[in-house]
Scaffold this motif. Structure first.
Motif, PDB file in Angstrom:
ATOM      1  N   ASN A 204     -11.050 -11.086  -1.745  1.00 40.44           N
ATOM      2  CA  ASN A 204     -11.616 -11.892  -3.011  1.00 40.44           C
ATOM      3  C   ASN A 204     -13.142 -11.689  -3.159  1.00 40.44           C
ATOM      4  O   ASN A 204     -13.574 -11.207  -4.232  1.00 40.44           O
TER       5      ASN A 204
ATOM      6  N   ARG B  74      -8.167 -14.079  -8.184  1.00 40.75           N
ATOM      7  CA  ARG B  74      -7.995 -14.528  -6.707  1.00 40.75           C
ATOM      8  C   ARG B  74      -6.919 -14.850  -6.165  1.00 40.75           C
ATOM      9  O   ARG B  74      -5.855 -15.252  -6.391  1.00 40.75           O
TER      10      ARG B  74
ATOM     11  N   VAL C 265     -13.108 -15.842  -9.000  1.00 39.70           N
ATOM     12  CA  VAL C 265     -13.510 -15.928  -7.712  1.00 39.70           C
ATOM     13  C   VAL C 265     -14.816 -16.490  -7.640  1.00 39.70           C
ATOM     14  O   VAL C 265     -15.788 -16.390  -8.145  1.00 39.70           O
TER      15      VAL C 265
ATOM     16  N   GLU D  56     -15.295 -19.079  -1.342  1.00 40.75           N
ATOM     17  CA  GLU D  56     -14.905 -17.921  -0.360  1.00 40.75           C
ATOM     18  C   GLU D  56     -15.781 -18.055   0.991  1.00 40.75           C
ATOM     19  O   GLU D  56     -14.895 -17.889   1.890  1.00 40.75           O
TER      20      GLU D  56
END
Length: 135
Positions: free
Chosen positions: A27, A45, A97, A102
């Motif tokens: 990602n 994503r 994303v 993340e």
């Protein structure tokens, strides 16, 4: 509980956290991957889900990857009329994303991996001490 069983359970935990780190890395690597033609979709994503599993060989409950998915949240739009993927109004769809999310996922997976590794190291130390006592 048998010390080998503890090690197998922790190893399964390390394996799924490692897989989770791979998905997060994918990602992050594609956080800026837009389409290449006007109006085309950018990178979407990826997600990962876990489930309880059973190691039939040992009769142990473990964790496993249950499925890989795709985040269906909407894409961001950015005005960039010179971009090759810009639509007729000059907007480019950006990947869904969020690098901050993340990074949090990556840190959580790292902590889970480390916790399972710690269990394995502690188990190994316990076995070593038991063997030392028997000498």
């Amino acid at each position: 509980m048998d010390l080998m069983k503890i090690t197998r359970i922790s190893a399964a935990g390390m394996q799924v956290q490692s897989e989770r780190l791979r998905v997060v890395a994918e990602n992050l690597a594609n956080a800026d991957s837009t389409g290449t033609t006007p109006g085309s979709e950018p990178y979407r994503r990826r997600t990962i889900s876990f489930a309880e599993g059973l190691n039939k060989e040992l009769g142990l409950p473990t964790v496993r990857v249950s499925r890989y998915g795709v985040d269906q949240s909407p894409f961001d739009r950015e005005y960039d009329p010179g971009h090759p993927a810009a639509d007729e109004n000059g907007y480019v769809l950006r990947p869904n994303v969020n690098p901050v999310v993340e990074m949090v996922d990556m840190r959580e997976a790292q902590r889970g991996y480390e916790a399972n590794l710690s269990v394995i190291e502690t188990t190994r130390t316990m076995v070593q001490r038991a063997l030392d006592l028997l000498r």
